[in-house]
Design a protein around this motif. Structure first.
Motif, PDB file in Angstrom:
ATOM      1  N   SER A  72      32.063  51.812  36.936  1.00 21.79           N
ATOM      2  CA  SER A  72      33.368  52.428  36.729  1.00 21.79           C
ATOM      3  C   SER A  72      34.386  51.389  36.298  1.00 21.79           C
ATOM      4  O   SER A  72      34.294  50.223  36.681  1.00 21.79           O
ATOM      5  CB  SER A  72      33.841  53.072  38.043  1.00 21.79           C
ATOM      6  N   LYS A  73      35.373  51.839  35.544  1.00 20.61           N
ATOM      7  CA  LYS A  73      36.520  50.996  35.260  1.00 20.61           C
ATOM      8  C   LYS A  73      37.321  50.863  36.559  1.00 20.61           C
ATOM      9  O   LYS A  73      37.103  51.637  37.501  1.00 20.61           O
ATOM     10  CB  LYS A  73      37.366  51.629  34.164  1.00 20.61           C
ATOM     11  N   PRO A  74      38.233  49.897  36.658  1.00 21.61           N
ATOM     12  CA  PRO A  74      39.062  49.795  37.864  1.00 21.61           C
ATOM     13  C   PRO A  74      39.835  51.100  38.093  1.00 21.61           C
ATOM     14  O   PRO A  74      40.317  51.726  37.149  1.00 21.61           O
ATOM     15  CB  PRO A  74      40.020  48.647  37.546  1.00 21.61           C
ATOM     16  N   LEU A  75      39.929  51.502  39.343  1.00 18.21           N
ATOM     17  CA  LEU A  75      40.593  52.751  39.703  1.00 18.21           C
ATOM     18  C   LEU A  75      41.776  52.497  40.639  1.00 18.21           C
ATOM     19  O   LEU A  75      41.743  51.562  41.443  1.00 18.21           O
ATOM     20  CB  LEU A  75      39.617  53.671  40.442  1.00 18.21           C
ATOM     21  N   PRO A  76      42.791  53.368  40.594  1.00 12.42           N
ATOM     22  CA  PRO A  76      43.857  53.298  41.591  1.00 12.42           C
ATOM     23  C   PRO A  76      43.253  53.564  42.981  1.00 12.42           C
ATOM     24  O   PRO A  76      42.230  54.243  43.110  1.00 12.42           O
ATOM     25  CB  PRO A  76      44.808  54.431  41.195  1.00 12.42           C
ATOM     26  N   ALA A  77      43.888  53.056  44.001  1.00 10.91           N
ATOM     27  CA  ALA A  77      43.350  53.150  45.368  1.00 10.91           C
ATOM     28  C   ALA A  77      43.025  54.580  45.778  1.00 10.91           C
ATOM     29  O   ALA A  77      41.967  54.831  46.360  1.00 10.91           O
ATOM     30  CB  ALA A  77      44.328  52.531  46.357  1.00 10.91           C
ATOM     31  N   ASP A  78      43.896  55.540  45.481  1.00 10.03           N
ATOM     32  CA  ASP A  78      43.639  56.918  45.916  1.00 10.03           C
ATOM     33  C   ASP A  78      42.413  57.520  45.235  1.00 10.03           C
ATOM     34  O   ASP A  78      41.703  58.328  45.817  1.00 10.03           O
ATOM     35  CB  ASP A  78      44.872  57.799  45.701  1.00 10.03           C
ATOM     36  N   GLU A  79      42.111  57.094  44.007  1.00 16.72           N
ATOM     37  CA  GLU A  79      40.908  57.573  43.333  1.00 16.72           C
ATOM     38  C   GLU A  79      39.661  56.831  43.817  1.00 16.72           C
ATOM     39  O   GLU A  79      38.583  57.403  43.904  1.00 16.72           O
ATOM     40  CB  GLU A  79      41.043  57.403  41.824  1.00 16.72           C
ATOM     41  N   ALA A  80      39.813  55.569  44.125  1.00 17.20           N
ATOM     42  CA  ALA A  80      38.672  54.760  44.563  1.00 17.20           C
ATOM     43  C   ALA A  80      38.110  55.261  45.893  1.00 17.20           C
ATOM     44  O   ALA A  80      36.909  55.198  46.120  1.00 17.20           O
ATOM     45  CB  ALA A  80      39.081  53.297  44.683  1.00 17.20           C
ATOM     46  N   ILE A  81      38.962  55.780  46.745  1.00 18.77           N
ATOM     47  CA  ILE A  81      38.529  56.257  48.056  1.00 18.77           C
ATOM     48  C   ILE A  81      37.514  57.391  47.921  1.00 18.77           C
ATOM     49  O   ILE A  81      36.560  57.468  48.690  1.00 18.77           O
ATOM     50  CB  ILE A  81      39.747  56.703  48.905  1.00 18.77           C
ATOM     51  N   VAL A  82      37.682  58.249  46.927  1.00 18.92           N
ATOM     52  CA  VAL A  82      36.802  59.408  46.781  1.00 18.92           C
ATOM     53  C   VAL A  82      35.790  59.248  45.645  1.00 18.92           C
ATOM     54  O   VAL A  82      35.020  60.161  45.364  1.00 18.92           O
ATOM     55  CB  VAL A  82      37.620  60.703  46.558  1.00 18.92           C
ATOM     56  N   PHE A  83      35.747  58.092  44.984  1.00 20.29           N
ATOM     57  CA  PHE A  83      34.861  57.872  43.842  1.00 20.29           C
ATOM     58  C   PHE A  83      33.398  57.871  44.256  1.00 20.29           C
ATOM     59  O   PHE A  83      33.006  57.299  45.254  1.00 20.29           O
ATOM     60  CB  PHE A  83      35.185  56.538  43.182  1.00 20.29           C
ATOM     61  N   ARG A  84      32.594  58.569  43.450  1.00 23.91           N
ATOM     62  CA  ARG A  84      31.133  58.518  43.578  1.00 23.91           C
ATOM     63  C   ARG A  84      30.580  58.393  42.170  1.00 23.91           C
ATOM     64  O   ARG A  84      30.893  59.196  41.299  1.00 23.91           O
ATOM     65  CB  ARG A  84      30.612  59.789  44.236  1.00 23.91           C
ATOM     66  N   PRO A  85      29.709  57.406  41.936  1.00 23.54           N
ATOM     67  CA  PRO A  85      29.112  57.266  40.603  1.00 23.54           C
ATOM     68  C   PRO A  85      28.374  58.530  40.193  1.00 23.54           C
ATOM     69  O   PRO A  85      27.860  59.272  41.028  1.00 23.54           O
ATOM     70  CB  PRO A  85      28.127  56.098  40.773  1.00 23.54           C
ATOM     71  N   ALA A  86      28.283  58.759  38.904  1.00 26.90           N
ATOM     72  CA  ALA A  86      27.648  59.972  38.379  1.00 26.90           C
ATOM     73  C   ALA A  86      26.220  60.146  38.888  1.00 26.90           C
ATOM     74  O   ALA A  86      25.780  61.249  39.163  1.00 26.90           O
ATOM     75  CB  ALA A  86      27.666  59.954  36.866  1.00 26.90           C
ATOM     76  N   PHE A  87      25.491  59.036  39.068  1.00 31.29           N
ATOM     77  CA  PHE A  87      24.089  59.163  39.513  1.00 31.29           C
ATOM     78  C   PHE A  87      23.964  59.557  40.973  1.00 31.29           C
ATOM     79  O   PHE A  87      22.894  59.900  41.416  1.00 31.29           O
ATOM     80  CB  PHE A  87      23.309  57.878  39.241  1.00 31.29           C
ATOM     81  N   GLU A  88      25.064  59.553  41.723  1.00 29.91           N
ATOM     82  CA  GLU A  88      25.034  59.986  43.132  1.00 29.91           C
ATOM     83  C   GLU A  88      25.531  61.418  43.306  1.00 29.91           C
ATOM     84  O   GLU A  88      25.493  61.930  44.400  1.00 29.91           O
ATOM     85  CB  GLU A  88      25.886  59.049  43.989  1.00 29.91           C
ATOM     86  N   ARG A  89      26.001  62.025  42.254  1.00 34.00           N
ATOM     87  CA  ARG A  89      26.557  63.381  42.377  1.00 34.00           C
ATOM     88  C   ARG A  89      25.482  64.417  42.352  1.00 34.00           C
ATOM     89  O   ARG A  89      24.438  64.307  41.858  1.00 34.00           O
ATOM     90  CB  ARG A  89      27.536  63.653  41.233  1.00 34.00           C
TER      91      ARG A  89
END
Length: 46
Positions: free
Chosen positions: A29-46
């Motif tokens: 992933s590109k760098p994300l804002p903190a609020d997005e990073a908390i809930v981020f899951r890579p596409a291969f984990e979805r």
């Protein structure tokens, strides 16, 4: 062990072989804002 700066699949594969616990970088992933990073899951984990 945490590895940062992974940008390519070949790096990811090799680091997994070495037993890295956590791997991060543009490969996932590109760098994300903190609020997005908390809930981020890579596409291969979805």
């Amino acid at each position: 062990m945490t590895i940062e700066g992974v940008e390519e699949n070949r790096q990811y594969i090799r680091l997994r072989e070495f037993g890295a616990d956590t791997i991060q970088g543009f490969y996932f992933s590109k760098p994300l804002p903190a609020d997005e990073a908390i809930v981020f899951r890579p596409a291969f984990e979805r």
